[in-house]
Enzyme design. Structure first.
Site, short mmCIF file in Angstrom:
data_model
loop_
_atom_site.label_atom_id
_atom_site.label_comp_id
_atom_site.label_asym_id
_atom_site.label_seq_id
_atom_site.Cartn_x
_atom_site.Cartn_y
_atom_site.Cartn_z
N ASP A 27 3.79 25.32 -5.74
CA ASP A 27 5.23 25.23 -5.49
C ASP A 27 5.83 26.62 -5.69
OD1 ASP A 27 7.61 24.03 -4.93
OD2 ASP A 27 7.83 22.99 -6.83
N GLU A 106 11.53 24.42 4.79
CA GLU A 106 12.70 23.53 4.69
C GLU A 106 13.77 23.81 5.74
OE1 GLU A 106 15.21 21.49 1.11
OE2 GLU A 106 13.30 22.50 0.82
N LYS A 142 10.38 20.31 5.93
CA LYS A 142 11.04 19.62 4.82
C LYS A 142 12.46 19.23 5.19
CE LYS A 142 10.23 20.87 0.32
NZ LYS A 142 10.14 21.82 -0.81
N THR A 167 12.07 15.58 1.16
CA THR A 167 12.30 16.14 -0.17
C THR A 167 13.57 15.54 -0.80
OG1 THR A 167 12.39 18.21 -1.41
CG2 THR A 167 13.58 18.16 0.67
N PHE A 189 10.77 13.55 -6.80
CA PHE A 189 10.98 14.52 -7.88
C PHE A 189 10.80 13.85 -9.24
CE2 PHE A 189 13.47 18.25 -5.90
CZ PHE A 189 12.69 18.21 -4.78
#
Length: 337
Positions: A27, A106, A142, A167, A189
């Site tokens: 990440d 993203e 994303k 996400t 998450f």
């Protein structure tokens, strides 16, 4: 529990053991961290790219992106937008030289409630990768897990063969809608869920197995496996290694360099906690969510509502900061010529 040096030589680190049960993803937007920990995949987001773009080591990529924006011309706003998209792709392309798998890139969080806008921007990013000689099979786009984002993902997957990573996923309703949309991967998450419970509840610390973020991902994983959904579950946003170990066996886990370093120095036996077999025996009912049901179920989860909107605002703020940085570079190159 410390392990003697002799035993340690025979034993693998927790990180190496984890890789037997779960696909480990880095990440980060920092290439050095990727070289060091050798993950299969990597994920980026506006915050990570902003942090990396401010490092002197990556100034060349910023300059290339700005040059690209200028070359395409148009208004200052269009040049910055094009430079920003290009910068995401330049980082992605560099990361792909260092990993065997896929990179996640993203779509601008400011499009989170604009289905068509997200579809267009995703296709644009894929086109930019294609120009760089990279096929769409190595990219995950994303998208925010809003209703609009999930529907954009459904169209991108079904009509364009573009793989999506959903996400900012905090609620079970979001996970169910993503599975029904047939997206490639979701990023529920963990740490941000824990943050919310610590900030809003009486309890200030949790054992890993009782961690609300761990429990959320466990339930989603079990639901997907019980009902045969192909969508990959990738736990994300970890606060400590305990959360990661408690999700051993999850399809994928995306982990920051700091926590990868801790796992690589730890020597204890790691036992998988999630498995398809156990998931298939769990007591979950299958549900179907149309838009009205999705909005209602998601709205019933206060934590998820607050963390989703908060996450979109933060990613949008970092996208704006990144654009400001690109604007400064754009203006400085304009004056130097």
């Amino acid at each position: 529990m410390s392990v003697s040096p002799v035993k340690r030589q025979k034993m693998e680190s927790v990180l190496d053991q984890l890789k037997h049960h779960t696909t480990v993803v880095a990440d980060t937007g920092d290439f050095n961290a990727i070289d060091e920990y050798k993950p299969l995949d990597a994920t980026t987001n506006p915050s990570l790219i902003l942090a990396a773009a401010q490092m002197p080591a990556y100034q060349e990529l910023v300059d290339d992106a700005v040059a690209y924006g200028k070359k395409l011309g148009g208004s200052e706003e269009e040049q910055i937008k094009n430079a920003s998209d290009k910068l995401f792709v330049l980082f992605g392309a560099e990361i792909l030289k260092r990993i065997p798998g896929r990179v996640s890139t993203e779509v601008d969080a400011r499009l989170s409630f604009d289905k068509e806008g997200m579809i267009q921007r995703a296709r644009r990013l894929i086109d930019l990768y294609k120009e760089a000689g990279i096929g769409k099979e190595r990219i995950l786009i994303k998208l925010s897990s809003t209703w609009e984002g999930i529907q954009a993902g459904k169209v991108l997957e079904a009509e364009y063969g573009i793989h999506c990573n959903m996400t900012l996923l905090f609620s079970f309703a979001q996970a169910v809608a993503c599975a029904e949309a047939g997206v490639t991967l979701i990023s529920p998450f963990v740490g941000r869920i824990l943050d919310w419970y610590v900030a809003n509840g009486e309890k200030k610390s949790y054992e890993p197995s009782e961690d609300p973020g761990v429990k959320s991902v466990t339930k989603i994983y079990n639901y997907y496996k019980k009902f045969g959904y192909k969508t990959i579950v990738m736990g994300a946003s970890f606060r400590n290694t305990g959360e990661i170990k408690a999700l051993t066996g999850c399809d994928y886990l995306t982990i920051s360099p700091k926590l990868l370093a801790e796992l690589s120095k730890e020597y204890v036996k790691l036992t998988p906690t999630l498995s398809v077999k156990e998931a298939q025996a769990c007591e979950l009912e299958k549900i179907h969510l149309d838009e009205k049901a999705f909005r209602w179920h998601h709205n019933e989860d206060q934590m998820a509502v607050e963390k989703l909107s908060d996450g979109i605002r933060k990613f949008a703020a970092d996208a704006i900061k990144l654009e400001r940085m690109l604007k400064v570079n754009l203006l400085s190159t304009a004056t130097s010529h």
